[in-house]
Design a protein around this motif. Structure first.
Motif, PDB file in Angstrom:
ATOM      1  N   ARG A  59       0.624  -1.095  -0.181  1.00 35.53           N
ATOM      2  CA  ARG A  59      -0.018   0.349  -0.530  1.00 35.53           C
ATOM      3  C   ARG A  59       0.800   1.356  -0.092  1.00 35.53           C
ATOM      4  O   ARG A  59       0.586   2.408  -0.588  1.00 35.53           O
ATOM      5  CB  ARG A  59      -0.964   0.006   0.882  1.00 35.53           C
ATOM      6  N   ARG A  60       2.124   1.427   0.256  1.00 32.51           N
ATOM      7  CA  ARG A  60       2.750   2.086   0.984  1.00 32.51           C
ATOM      8  C   ARG A  60       3.079   3.350  -0.738  1.00 32.51           C
ATOM      9  O   ARG A  60       3.041   4.539  -0.904  1.00 32.51           O
ATOM     10  CB  ARG A  60       4.265   1.950   1.565  1.00 32.51           C
ATOM     11  N   SER A  61       3.459   1.939  -1.737  1.00 33.72           N
ATOM     12  CA  SER A  61       3.457   2.222  -3.679  1.00 33.72           C
ATOM     13  C   SER A  61       3.040   3.206  -3.780  1.00 33.72           C
ATOM     14  O   SER A  61       2.246   4.036  -5.465  1.00 33.72           O
ATOM     15  CB  SER A  61       4.530   1.443  -3.926  1.00 33.72           C
ATOM     16  N   GLN A  62       1.374   2.669  -3.676  1.00 31.68           N
ATOM     17  CA  GLN A  62       0.239   3.308  -4.327  1.00 31.68           C
ATOM     18  C   GLN A  62       0.147   4.312  -3.444  1.00 31.68           C
ATOM     19  O   GLN A  62      -0.548   5.116  -4.410  1.00 31.68           O
ATOM     20  CB  GLN A  62      -0.738   2.099  -3.665  1.00 31.68           C
ATOM     21  N   LEU A  63       0.248   4.430  -2.434  1.00 30.97           N
ATOM     22  CA  LEU A  63      -0.573   5.325  -2.327  1.00 30.97           C
ATOM     23  C   LEU A  63       0.986   6.776  -2.316  1.00 30.97           C
ATOM     24  O   LEU A  63       0.200   8.083  -2.394  1.00 30.97           O
ATOM     25  CB  LEU A  63      -0.158   5.499  -0.426  1.00 30.97           C
ATOM     26  N   PHE A  64       2.055   6.428  -2.340  1.00 32.26           N
ATOM     27  CA  PHE A  64       2.688   7.687  -3.214  1.00 32.26           C
ATOM     28  C   PHE A  64       2.225   7.843  -4.258  1.00 32.26           C
ATOM     29  O   PHE A  64       3.033   8.393  -4.777  1.00 32.26           O
ATOM     30  CB  PHE A  64       4.591   6.681  -2.922  1.00 32.26           C
ATOM     31  N   PHE A  65       2.674   6.708  -5.592  1.00 27.62           N
ATOM     32  CA  PHE A  65       2.705   6.760  -6.478  1.00 27.62           C
ATOM     33  C   PHE A  65       0.703   7.726  -7.435  1.00 27.62           C
ATOM     34  O   PHE A  65       1.225   8.699  -7.911  1.00 27.62           O
ATOM     35  CB  PHE A  65       2.059   5.237  -7.326  1.00 27.62           C
TER      36      PHE A  65
END
Length: 523
Positions: A117-123
């Motif tokens: 989820r970290r990558s999802q939110l950053f992107f």
């Protein structure tokens, strides 16, 4: 330049606005669920997908900019248009089956499934910011400037607001289906209008290509430029353009959302291939007219005035209105796509996870409210850009900061199965930070590489970060990521039983051969 817009032409433009709003209202009555609003109910065929991809990509500033650049510095910048087919082929081969098989609504959702989820939110956050503050506001600002060249006396903030309101209203009401239907109309108008200008201009050159070449300065029709060329040096053509294209056409919610709304994998792949062929057309109907204008109208001082000059001096009454409607279409299709994609990201990636019990009716409500709020933000910011012209030029290079880490975690991530969530997240963070550092060094005249070459260097750095961090941290669950990485049979998926002439693989080969033929022709 004085306005040559007749009452008939203005009536045609007003008629176009009315038709677009009617389509939005008609579709809004059938928009009941979140999937209807954000993905058009997953009902799109290949024709609508291809035309919509083409229309959303072509903005008013693109039309004016391509003609102006061809007039002043040559056709080298056109590579971003006709070479788009290559990243679209990659999308068709690999990413369409991965995305559609994942049943995602947003591209960042794929990162959550593949990584965390970290990558999802950053992107997702980076995409929303760049789409609203750069894509949407930029389209409104550039569109207002374009319209001012046709109709002097227009006020920037009023023009931006009108464009934003019209696009925002039918997008909020009808969602992606309204966007795609109006895009298809806009694409046809644009091709017909610009095609007529090209044909008339070519007629003035006696339909003789050799005369076109003779009238242009040396090197004007070459796309392979020296390493010190300020526009696009040849290393940038290899190191930067392909990755910028991949990010734009395979990972950008703003563009790829209509592909996610395809009926099935066949329609999606055919639609993307069609878009690849359509992207070749601007070379002939937007770039070459600018180059031909050199001998016909040699005294145009400002490149941005080339296209408006051609429209008002070459076309008869009625056709001016058609082309102006086409230009407005291009502006609107960029704005509506940006608003719809950003509201989709806000609702699906941020609001829905916080409210897991949200109903379909509430999703539609949140989506429409978000669209209108983002419309207001973009409309308010757009006129401010004129006070930061230098900064705005730099913002165009911001994509070279955002693109490398994103391109790596998608391109490498689907093949490198050892890649994990930590590797993806730190690639996004450190890769973006490295891009910001290079950007700052360039502003203080401490770094002198062209931004397309910076992309290539940052790609290499991000690959190292992704692999090293992934190797130093626990491996992902192989079973969990199986559907989100490359596998045998992925390329043929959905086309096992179709006849050869319907097989998209043969169509991609034809598209690639066409692109490389143009590259050799314009070398």
């Amino acid at each position: 330049m004085e306005s040559h817009i007749s009452t008939i032409d203005i009536a045609i433009v007003i008629g176009y606005f009315i038709i677009v709003l009617m389509i939005g209202f008609w579709i809004s009555r059938k928009t009941k669920t979140g999937e209807d609003l954000f993905l058009g109910g997953r009902t799109f065929g290949w024709g609508l997908i291809g035309l919509s991809l083409f229309a959303s990509n072509i903005s008013g500033s693109t039309i004016v900019g391509l003609a102006g650049a061809a007039y002043t510095t040559g056709i080298v910048n056109s590579v971003y248009e006709w070479m788009s087919g290559l990243p679209l082929i990659i999308a068709a081969l690999i990413f369409i089956p991965l995305y559609l098989g994942s049943k995602i609504t947003t591209i960042p959702e794929f990162l959550e499934k593949r990584f965390d989820r970290r990558s999802q939110l950053f992107f997702s956050a980076a995409t929303i910011f760049s789409t609203i503050m750069i894509e949407t506001a930029g389209a409104l600002y550039a569109g207002s400037l374009v319209l001012q060249t046709f109709i002097p006396g227009l006020v920037m903030w009023q023009t931006s607001l009108i464009l934003a309101v019209v696009a925002g209203v039918y997008t909020a009401g009808g969602g992606l289906k309204a966007v795609v239907y109006t895009d298809a109309i806009q694409a046809v108008i644009l091709i017909i209008g610009c095609g007529i200008i090209t044909w008339i201009l070519f007629g003035k050159m006696d339909y003789d290509w050799s005369k076109v070449l003779q009238s242009a300065p040396e090197g004007h029709f070459s796309v392979v430029r020296p390493i010190d060329d300020p526009g696009l040096p040849w290393p940038g053509l290899l190191m930067g353009v392909p990755f910028l294209g991949f990010w734009y056409w395979s990972t950008n919610q703003f563009i790829f959302q209509r592909v996610l709304g395809a009926k099935d994998i066949k329609q999606a792949r055919w639609g993307v291939v069609l878009a690849g062929f359509l992207k070749i057309i601007p070379l002939f109907i937007m770039v070459f007219p600018g180059a031909m204008a050199i001998s016909l109208y040699p005294d145009i001082a400002n490149g941005d005035a080339v296209f408006p000059t051609l429209v008002t001096k070459v076309l008869p009454v009625g056709l001016v209105g058609l082309v102006l409607a086409g230009v407005i279409s291009a502006i609107m299709s960029s704005v509506d796509s940006a608003l719809n994609s950003s509201s989709t990201l806000m609702v699906i990636d941020f609001i829905k996870p916080k409210k897991p019990d949200i109903t379909e009716k509430q999703i539609v409500k949140y989506g429409r409210i978000t669209t209108l709020i983002l419309m207001v933000i973009a409309a308010l910011w757009a006129p401010q850009i004129q006070n930061f012209t230098g900064l705005w030029d730099y913002l165009q290079q911001m994509f070279s900061i955002l693109v490398p880490p994103i391109a790596v975690i998608f391109l490498v991530g689907v093949f490198y199965k050892r890649g994990n969530g930590a590797g993806a997240f730190w690639t996004l963070v450190l890769g973006t930070l490295a891009g910001v550092i290079l950007f700052i060094l360039e502003q203080f005249d401490l770094w002198h590489l062209h931004y397309t070459m910076n992309v290539g260097l940052l790609i290499l750095l991000c690959i190292v970060i992704f692999v090293v961090v992934s190797q130093l941290t626990p491996a992902p669950d192989a079973e969990k990521i199986k559907l989100f990485t490359y596998r045998s049979g992925l390329i043929k998926e959905g086309f096992d039983t179709v006849p050869w002439y319907k097989n998209y693989l043969y169509q991609t080969v034809l598209l690639a051969l066409t692109i490389f033929s143009i590259l050799i022709w314009l070398w």
